[in-house]
Design a protein around this motif. Structure first.
Motif, PDB file in Angstrom:
ATOM      1  N   GLU A   1     -14.146  -1.045   3.283  1.00  0.00           N
ATOM      2  CA  GLU A   1     -13.701  -1.527   4.860  1.00  0.00           C
ATOM      3  C   GLU A   1     -12.420  -2.130   4.653  1.00  0.00           C
ATOM      4  OE1 GLU A   1     -17.880  -2.911   7.295  1.00  0.00           O
ATOM      5  OE2 GLU A   1     -16.879  -4.023   5.854  1.00  0.00           O
ATOM      6  N   GLU A   2     -12.239  -2.817   3.429  1.00  0.00           N
ATOM      7  CA  GLU A   2     -10.852  -3.411   3.410  1.00  0.00           C
ATOM      8  C   GLU A   2      -9.881  -2.445   3.164  1.00  0.00           C
ATOM      9  OE1 GLU A   2     -11.140  -6.528   0.055  1.00  0.00           O
ATOM     10  OE2 GLU A   2      -9.014  -6.697   0.124  1.00  0.00           O
ATOM     11  N   ARG A   3     -10.118  -1.489   2.010  1.00  0.00           N
ATOM     12  CA  ARG A   3      -9.234  -0.265   1.950  1.00  0.00           C
ATOM     13  C   ARG A   3      -8.759   0.333   3.194  1.00  0.00           C
ATOM     14  NH1 ARG A   3     -11.792   2.946  -2.351  1.00  0.00           N
ATOM     15  NH2 ARG A   3     -13.438   1.311  -2.659  1.00  0.00           N
ATOM     16  N   VAL A   4      -9.748   0.724   4.034  1.00  0.00           N
ATOM     17  CA  VAL A   4      -9.593   1.391   5.499  1.00  0.00           C
ATOM     18  C   VAL A   4      -8.647   0.519   6.399  1.00  0.00           C
ATOM     19  CG1 VAL A   4     -10.701   2.337   7.344  1.00  0.00           C
ATOM     20  CG2 VAL A   4     -11.552   2.930   5.300  1.00  0.00           C
TER      21      VAL A   4
ATOM     22  N   ALA B   1      -5.281   0.434   5.294  1.00  0.00           N
ATOM     23  CA  ALA B   1      -4.682   1.732   5.518  1.00  0.00           C
ATOM     24  C   ALA B   1      -3.956   1.729   6.943  1.00  0.00           C
ATOM     25  CB  ALA B   1      -5.223   2.822   5.168  1.00  0.00           C
ATOM     26  N   VAL B   2      -5.124   1.211   7.926  1.00  0.00           N
ATOM     27  CA  VAL B   2      -4.855   1.449   9.204  1.00  0.00           C
ATOM     28  C   VAL B   2      -3.660   0.516   9.478  1.00  0.00           C
ATOM     29  CG1 VAL B   2      -5.972   0.822  11.686  1.00  0.00           C
ATOM     30  CG2 VAL B   2      -7.159   2.028  10.032  1.00  0.00           C
ATOM     31  N   GLY B   3      -3.676  -0.736   9.029  1.00  0.00           N
ATOM     32  CA  GLY B   3      -2.441  -1.854   9.339  1.00  0.00           C
ATOM     33  C   GLY B   3      -1.252  -1.238   8.608  1.00  0.00           C
ATOM     34  N   PHE B   4      -1.208  -0.695   7.753  1.00  0.00           N
ATOM     35  CA  PHE B   4      -0.022   0.015   7.212  1.00  0.00           C
ATOM     36  C   PHE B   4       0.594   1.091   7.898  1.00  0.00           C
ATOM     37  CE2 PHE B   4       1.400   3.817   4.494  1.00  0.00           C
ATOM     38  CZ  PHE B   4       2.377   2.632   3.957  1.00  0.00           C
ATOM     39  N   LEU B   5      -0.392   1.943   8.473  1.00  0.00           N
ATOM     40  CA  LEU B   5       0.123   2.870   9.377  1.00  0.00           C
ATOM     41  C   LEU B   5       0.569   2.551  10.883  1.00  0.00           C
ATOM     42  CD1 LEU B   5      -2.552   5.605   8.350  1.00  0.00           C
ATOM     43  CD2 LEU B   5      -0.135   5.781   7.995  1.00  0.00           C
TER      44      LEU B   5
ATOM     45  N   ARG C   1      -6.977   8.872   5.629  1.00  0.00           N
ATOM     46  CA  ARG C   1      -7.233   9.342   4.354  1.00  0.00           C
ATOM     47  C   ARG C   1      -6.157   9.666   3.444  1.00  0.00           C
ATOM     48  NH1 ARG C   1     -10.809  14.754   4.921  1.00  0.00           N
ATOM     49  NH2 ARG C   1     -11.300  14.409   2.939  1.00  0.00           N
ATOM     50  N   GLN C   2      -5.188  10.059   3.861  1.00  0.00           N
ATOM     51  CA  GLN C   2      -3.849  10.400   2.795  1.00  0.00           C
ATOM     52  C   GLN C   2      -3.774   9.097   2.208  1.00  0.00           C
ATOM     53  OE1 GLN C   2      -1.383  12.665   5.195  1.00  0.00           O
ATOM     54  NE2 GLN C   2      -0.582  14.025   3.389  1.00  0.00           N
ATOM     55  N   ALA C   3      -3.325   8.118   3.001  1.00  0.00           N
ATOM     56  CA  ALA C   3      -2.866   6.865   2.769  1.00  0.00           C
ATOM     57  C   ALA C   3      -3.596   6.139   1.601  1.00  0.00           C
ATOM     58  CB  ALA C   3      -2.833   5.788   3.873  1.00  0.00           C
ATOM     59  N   ILE C   4      -5.184   6.487   2.083  1.00  0.00           N
ATOM     60  CA  ILE C   4      -6.176   5.647   0.924  1.00  0.00           C
ATOM     61  C   ILE C   4      -6.120   6.541  -0.322  1.00  0.00           C
ATOM     62  CG2 ILE C   4      -8.572   5.432   0.228  1.00  0.00           C
ATOM     63  CD1 ILE C   4      -8.831   4.858   3.293  1.00  0.00           C
ATOM     64  N   GLU C   5      -6.058   7.988  -0.369  1.00  0.00           N
ATOM     65  CA  GLU C   5      -6.000   8.657  -1.561  1.00  0.00           C
ATOM     66  C   GLU C   5      -4.722   8.655  -2.207  1.00  0.00           C
ATOM     67  OE1 GLU C   5      -8.168  12.558   0.144  1.00  0.00           O
ATOM     68  OE2 GLU C   5      -6.499  13.184  -1.287  1.00  0.00           O
ATOM     69  N   GLU C   6      -3.478   8.288  -1.601  1.00  0.00           N
ATOM     70  CA  GLU C   6      -2.250   7.702  -2.497  1.00  0.00           C
ATOM     71  C   GLU C   6      -2.286   6.620  -2.852  1.00  0.00           C
ATOM     72  OE1 GLU C   6       1.003   8.682   0.133  1.00  0.00           O
ATOM     73  OE2 GLU C   6       0.758  10.663   0.491  1.00  0.00           O
TER      74      GLU C   6
ATOM     75  N   LEU D   1     -15.611   7.956   6.453  1.00  0.00           N
ATOM     76  CA  LEU D   1     -14.204   7.351   6.747  1.00  0.00           C
ATOM     77  C   LEU D   1     -14.655   6.955   8.181  1.00  0.00           C
ATOM     78  CD1 LEU D   1     -11.303   6.361   6.550  1.00  0.00           C
ATOM     79  CD2 LEU D   1     -11.045   8.661   7.663  1.00  0.00           C
ATOM     80  N   TYR D   2     -15.206   7.757   8.966  1.00  0.00           N
ATOM     81  CA  TYR D   2     -15.602   7.606  10.408  1.00  0.00           C
ATOM     82  C   TYR D   2     -16.669   6.574  10.691  1.00  0.00           C
ATOM     83  CZ  TYR D   2     -11.787  10.712  12.521  1.00  0.00           C
ATOM     84  OH  TYR D   2     -10.811  11.147  12.785  1.00  0.00           O
ATOM     85  N   SER D   3     -17.552   6.357   9.803  1.00  0.00           N
ATOM     86  CA  SER D   3     -18.515   5.776   9.982  1.00  0.00           C
ATOM     87  C   SER D   3     -18.111   4.225   9.527  1.00  0.00           C
ATOM     88  CB  SER D   3     -19.731   5.883   8.997  1.00  0.00           C
ATOM     89  OG  SER D   3     -19.393   5.998   7.805  1.00  0.00           O
ATOM     90  N   THR D   4     -16.858   4.159   8.753  1.00  0.00           N
ATOM     91  CA  THR D   4     -16.346   2.799   8.272  1.00  0.00           C
ATOM     92  C   THR D   4     -15.432   2.433   9.520  1.00  0.00           C
ATOM     93  OG1 THR D   4     -16.414   3.578   6.079  1.00  0.00           O
ATOM     94  CG2 THR D   4     -15.194   1.682   6.436  1.00  0.00           C
ATOM     95  N   LEU D   5     -14.616   3.430  10.088  1.00  0.00           N
ATOM     96  CA  LEU D   5     -14.122   3.161  11.184  1.00  0.00           C
ATOM     97  C   LEU D   5     -14.652   2.453  12.406  1.00  0.00           C
ATOM     98  CD1 LEU D   5     -11.374   6.114  10.980  1.00  0.00           C
ATOM     99  CD2 LEU D   5     -10.830   3.462  10.727  1.00  0.00           C
ATOM    100  N   ASP D   6     -15.904   3.283  12.513  1.00  0.00           N
ATOM    101  CA  ASP D   6     -16.722   2.586  13.780  1.00  0.00           C
ATOM    102  C   ASP D   6     -17.323   1.303  13.500  1.00  0.00           C
ATOM    103  OD1 ASP D   6     -16.553   4.942  15.318  1.00  0.00           O
ATOM    104  OD2 ASP D   6     -18.078   5.871  14.358  1.00  0.00           O
ATOM    105  N   ARG D   7     -17.657   1.059  12.188  1.00  0.00           N
ATOM    106  CA  ARG D   7     -18.521  -0.297  11.805  1.00  0.00           C
ATOM    107  C   ARG D   7     -17.074  -1.189  12.180  1.00  0.00           C
ATOM    108  NH1 ARG D   7     -20.448   1.376   7.288  1.00  0.00           N
ATOM    109  NH2 ARG D   7     -18.864   0.726   6.042  1.00  0.00           N
ATOM    110  N   LEU D   8     -15.866  -0.974  11.836  1.00  0.00           N
ATOM    111  CA  LEU D   8     -14.721  -2.077  11.783  1.00  0.00           C
ATOM    112  C   LEU D   8     -14.426  -2.045  13.281  1.00  0.00           C
ATOM    113  CD1 LEU D   8     -12.548  -0.782   9.074  1.00  0.00           C
ATOM    114  CD2 LEU D   8     -13.570  -2.985   9.089  1.00  0.00           C
ATOM    115  N   GLU D   9     -14.635  -1.077  14.273  1.00  0.00           N
ATOM    116  CA  GLU D   9     -14.370  -1.167  15.538  1.00  0.00           C
ATOM    117  C   GLU D   9     -15.343  -2.036  16.345  1.00  0.00           C
ATOM    118  OE1 GLU D   9     -13.911   2.312  17.744  1.00  0.00           O
ATOM    119  OE2 GLU D   9     -12.618   1.454  19.299  1.00  0.00           O
TER     120      GLU D   9
END
Lengths: 142, 111
Positions: free
Chosen positions: B12-15, B18-22, B32-37, B48-56
């Motif tokens: 969750e923290e990583r995602v 990445a969202v904050g950075f973008l 996904r690309q930002a996390i991979e890099e 990824l989408y289940s984590t994003l849903d949870r954060l939302e």
């Protein structure tokens, strides 16, 4: 309201493109078999005109939807594996990655990567089934 | 309104980072690309989408639908943006990490 209708219509375009491609291929086969049978020039000309029409429609649709499609079987598997709520976005993401890879490294690498995504998505379920198989096998051994 | 949940898992923290950075430009592929890099490890699109849903659901992110594009086979994008509670959650996670770092350097002394 108009924007919503346009969005809905745009969603239908990839499906329409696929249908047109199938019809085009069928018509091509029909023309080939007619040529083998030695059909009259008039019939063949009519089919060729129809084929040209389909090709133009396909070209116009490809301008909107893009050219290289991800593998249909892989897409179907992903559709079955992914939860319905986000499947549109997720399939779009994987298709986008497929097209980027296809442009960079060719369709073989892109297809392999696509199936990699499918396996990645299916892996938790495969692992669960494998554990059950091992447990059943062990219980039979004891 | 319910109190925002600031406790974050590592994914969750990583995602969220990445969202904050973008900065409002983040959608599935770019996140996904930002996390991979950043981490060198990929993440499955479903995870990824289940984590994003949870954060939302926790109120740390907001999402909206973008336009369908040809390179996505006519499928739309779902954009994400970090909210103020999301920023606070990241700061809280960073503060907790700092505290742990101090404890590791100074040694743990139970009361």
């Amino acid at each position: 309201m108009n924007k919503a209708i346009t969005m809905r219509a745009k969603k239908l375009l990839p499906g329409l493109l696929r249908i047109k491609r199938i019809l085009y291929r069928r018509l091509e086969e029909q023309l080939r078999s007619l040529e083998e049978q030695g059909a009259s020039l008039k019939v063949k000309k009519r089919l060729r005109v129809k084929l040209r029409g389909y090709r133009n429609e396909i070209n116009a649709l490809e301008k909107v939807c893009g050219r290289g499609d991800p593998p249909v079987f892989g897409e179907l598997l992903l559709l079955l594996l992914l939860p319905e709520k986000n499947s549109e976005y997720q399939l779009g993401d994987v298709a986008e990655k497929y097209r980027k890879l296809e442009a960079k490294k060719g369709s073989k690498v892109a297809t392999l990567n696509y199936y990699g995504e499918v396996i990645r998505e299916a892996w938790p379920r495969i692992r669960k089934v494998l554990w059950w198989v091992i447990l059943v096998w062990l219980s039979h051994q004891i | 309104m319910s109190e925002p949940n600031y406790s974050l898992g590592s994914l969750e923290e990583r995602v969220l980072m990445a969202v904050g950075f973008l900065n409002g430009e983040g959608y599935g592929t770019s996140i996904r690309q930002a996390i991979e890099e950043a981490t060198g490890r990929g993440i499955a699109v479903g995870a990824l989408y289940s984590t994003l849903d949870r954060l939302e659901r926790k109120g740390l992110l907001v999402s909206w639908q973008g336009e369908p594009t040809p390179e996505r086979s006519g499928r739309p994008k779902r954009y994400f943006r970090i909210t103020a509670p999301g920023e606070q959650a990241l700061e809280a996670a960073e503060a907790a990490r700092q505290k742990l770092r101090v404890v590791r350097q100074e040694g743990f002394s139970p009361a």
